[in-house]
Design an enzyme around this catalytic site. Structure first.
Site, PDB file in Angstrom:
ATOM      1  N   TYR A  20       0.860  -1.279   0.207  1.00 39.75           N
ATOM      2  CA  TYR A  20      -0.281  -0.226   0.059  1.00 39.75           C
ATOM      3  C   TYR A  20       0.801   0.939   0.028  1.00 39.75           C
ATOM      4  CZ  TYR A  20      -4.654  -1.776   0.656  1.00 39.75           C
ATOM      5  OH  TYR A  20      -5.667  -2.648   1.120  1.00 39.75           O
ATOM      6  N   LYS A  54       3.364 -15.389   1.653  1.00 39.60           N
ATOM      7  CA  LYS A  54       3.626 -15.985   0.658  1.00 39.60           C
ATOM      8  C   LYS A  54       4.991 -16.335   0.591  1.00 39.60           C
ATOM      9  CE  LYS A  54       1.176 -17.044  -3.323  1.00 39.60           C
ATOM     10  NZ  LYS A  54       1.377 -18.484  -3.392  1.00 39.60           N
ATOM     11  N   ASP A  77      -2.772 -17.933   0.292  1.00 35.70           N
ATOM     12  CA  ASP A  77      -3.809 -18.501  -0.799  1.00 35.70           C
ATOM     13  C   ASP A  77      -4.150 -19.708  -0.044  1.00 35.70           C
ATOM     14  OD1 ASP A  77      -1.294 -19.951  -1.127  1.00 35.70           O
ATOM     15  OD2 ASP A  77      -1.828 -20.436  -2.906  1.00 35.70           O
ATOM     16  N   ASP A  98      -6.215  -7.817   3.503  1.00 38.44           N
ATOM     17  CA  ASP A  98      -7.368  -6.777   3.178  1.00 38.44           C
ATOM     18  C   ASP A  98      -8.275  -8.020   2.028  1.00 38.44           C
ATOM     19  OD1 ASP A  98      -9.344  -4.345   2.071  1.00 38.44           O
ATOM     20  OD2 ASP A  98      -8.222  -4.912  -0.211  1.00 38.44           O
ATOM     21  N   ASP A 151     -12.385  -8.914   4.054  1.00 33.06           N
ATOM     22  CA  ASP A 151     -13.742  -9.682   2.979  1.00 33.06           C
ATOM     23  C   ASP A 151     -14.160 -11.221   2.794  1.00 33.06           C
ATOM     24  OD1 ASP A 151     -13.370  -6.564   2.614  1.00 33.06           O
ATOM     25  OD2 ASP A 151     -13.845  -7.287   0.588  1.00 33.06           O
TER      26      ASP A 151
HETATM   27  C1  IPM Z   1     -10.449  -1.574   3.530  1.00 31.18           C
HETATM   28  C2  IPM Z   1     -10.553  -0.465   1.940  1.00 31.18           C
HETATM   29  C3  IPM Z   1      -9.361  -0.045   2.294  1.00 31.18           C
HETATM   30  C4  IPM Z   1      -7.867  -0.570   1.934  1.00 31.18           C
HETATM   31  C5  IPM Z   1      -9.699   1.024   0.747  1.00 31.18           C
HETATM   32  C6  IPM Z   1     -10.765   2.021   0.623  1.00 31.18           C
HETATM   33  C7  IPM Z   1      -8.714   1.583   0.630  1.00 31.18           C
HETATM   34  O1  IPM Z   1     -10.836  -1.801   1.320  1.00 31.18           O
HETATM   35  O2  IPM Z   1     -10.273  -0.447   4.620  1.00 31.18           O
HETATM   36  O3  IPM Z   1     -10.688  -2.428   3.562  1.00 31.18           O
HETATM   37  O4  IPM Z   1      -7.322  -1.689   0.628  1.00 31.18           O
HETATM   38  O5  IPM Z   1      -7.634  -0.482   2.844  1.00 31.18           O
HETATM   39 MN    MN Z   2     -11.004  -3.702   1.671  1.00 33.83          MN
END
Ligand code: IPM
Ligand code: MN
Length: 369
Positions: free
Chosen positions: A142, A193, A226, A250, A254
């Site tokens: 990042y 990884k 993975d 990240d 999700d």
């Molecule tokens: C998160 C979001 C952010 C990230 C974006 C909005 C920059 O997806 O907080 O997970 O990738 O960290």
């Molecule tokens: Mn995210």
């Protein structure tokens, strides 16, 4: 009672809608004498860009530094798809994380019993799920330099992102994960990884060293990222704490979020180091979900992740454990009573909008008071 300085940054899309429900909860806690807040509010993301040409203003950054905790809604949306990369909405959030040095991102994924059927996995795989993803938040790809797109002489372009970690960054996030594991089921899975990335080799080595020297009582396992993703959807209940880098965290968070039924359910905390003299740590709390431009402005967004983020702030920043417990119990209560926003709705349940869900949480709080 101590007054806590809280900065609200609603941001874009559904951010302001879900933040409005948190304000109701803050107001209720204040009125009951359970907590006392001094509230400030400012813009972040596209909203800030529209107002001052920057995704966060210097004034808002100053408020962020002065706050005991920050609550952030969400940033981004198609409206800002073509703004300059340096001032895109996400840059405001990334600046907050980086400048405040919020290196530890805690993303709990808990499956409420009432929602086990809303998961994309079978009920028995997710019922009782309680995973905590500890994501490194201020390093890795990042922020690594160089980060460029350059024109090549043959008309091609070359894009570069840089994945970089220094051992101290890995060590401090590993310590956060081990400490938290001790308060839970005492198990950490570290994921990277190392089979293709030097940062993965160093990550695995440093985590192992920290474990060996100070956390031998915690069970540590290494998984390739993975494979960890695969295990998360195959048998998610094997996990207690997962510690990983910024990008893998990240993605995996999700995945973990969706196991619980909806992205609209999950709060997160981003924490800095504990300061030696004050014993305080900088902190920002935000839902894992984004700005959801597709449903913004309709009053249908689920405010639970945002309200849950307030509960995390009560717990981790203000030590208001009773108030945090009450808010979390109220969330579980409204779900058990059958209130559902569209993202978690199923046959026979009471469909409510954003404000309806916020009101239901307040009613539940009042019932228990
Ligand atoms: C998160 C979001 C952010 C990230 C974006 C909005 C920059 O997806 O907080 O997970 O990738 O960290
Ligand atoms: Mn995210």
């Amino acid at each position: 009672m101590a007054t806590h300085k809280l900065l609200l940054l609603p941001g874009d899309g559904i951010g302001s809608e879900v933040m409005a429900e948190v304000k109701k909860v803050i107001g209720w806690l204040d009125a009951q004498g359970l907590a006392s807040f001094a509230i400030e509010e400012d813009l972040v993301g596209g909203a800030a860009y529209d107002s001052c040409g920057q995704p966060i203003s210097e004034e808002a950054m100053a408020k962020a530094f002065a706050a005991d905790a920050i609550l952030l809604g969400a940033v981004g949306g198609p409206k800002w798809a073509n703004v300059h990369y340096e001032v895109r909405p996400e840059a405001g959030l990334l600046r907050l994380r980086k400048d405040l040095q919020l290196f530890a991102n805690l993303r709990p994924a808990m499956c409420y019993p009432a929602l086990a059927d809303a998961s994309s996995l079978k009920r028995d795989l997710v019922e009782g799920l309680d995973v905590l993803i500890v994501r490194e938040l201020t390093g890795g790809v990042y922020f690594g330099e160089p980060k460029t797109i350059t024109d090549l002489s043959d008309g091609q372009k070359r894009a570069i992102d840089t994945q970089v970690y220094e051992s101290y960054e890995i060590e401090r996030i590993a310590r956060v994960a081990f400490e938290l594991a001790r308060t839970r089921k005492n198990r950490v899975v570290s994921t990277e990884k190392h089979n293709v990335m030097k940062t993965g080799v160093l990550w695995k080595q440093v985590v192992s060293e920290v474990h060996g020297s100070d956390y031998n009582d915690v069970t540590l396992e290494h998984q390739l990222a993975d494979s960890c993703g695969m295990q998360l959807v195959r048998a998610p209940k094997q996990f207690d704490v997962i510690v990983t880098d910024n990008l893998f965290g990240d993605i995996l968070s999700d995945v973990a979020a969706m196991l619980t039924g909806s992205l609209g359910m999950l709060p997160s905390a981003s924490l800095g180091a504990v300061e030696e003299i004050s014993g305080k740590r900088r902190a920002l709390y935000e839902p894992v979900h984004g700005a959801a431009p597709d449903i913004a402005g309709q009053g249908v967004a689920n405010p639970i992740a945002m309200i849950g983020s307030l509960a995390m702030a009560l717990r981790y920043s203000f030590g208001l454990i009773e108030a945090a417990d009450r808010v979390e119990a109220a969330i579980a209560g409204v779900l058990a009573d059958g209130y559902r926003t569209g993202d978690i709705w199923s046959e026979g349940m009471t469909r409510v909008g954003t404000a309806g869900m916020g009101d239901a949480v307040i009613a539940e709080l009042a019932k228990a008071a």
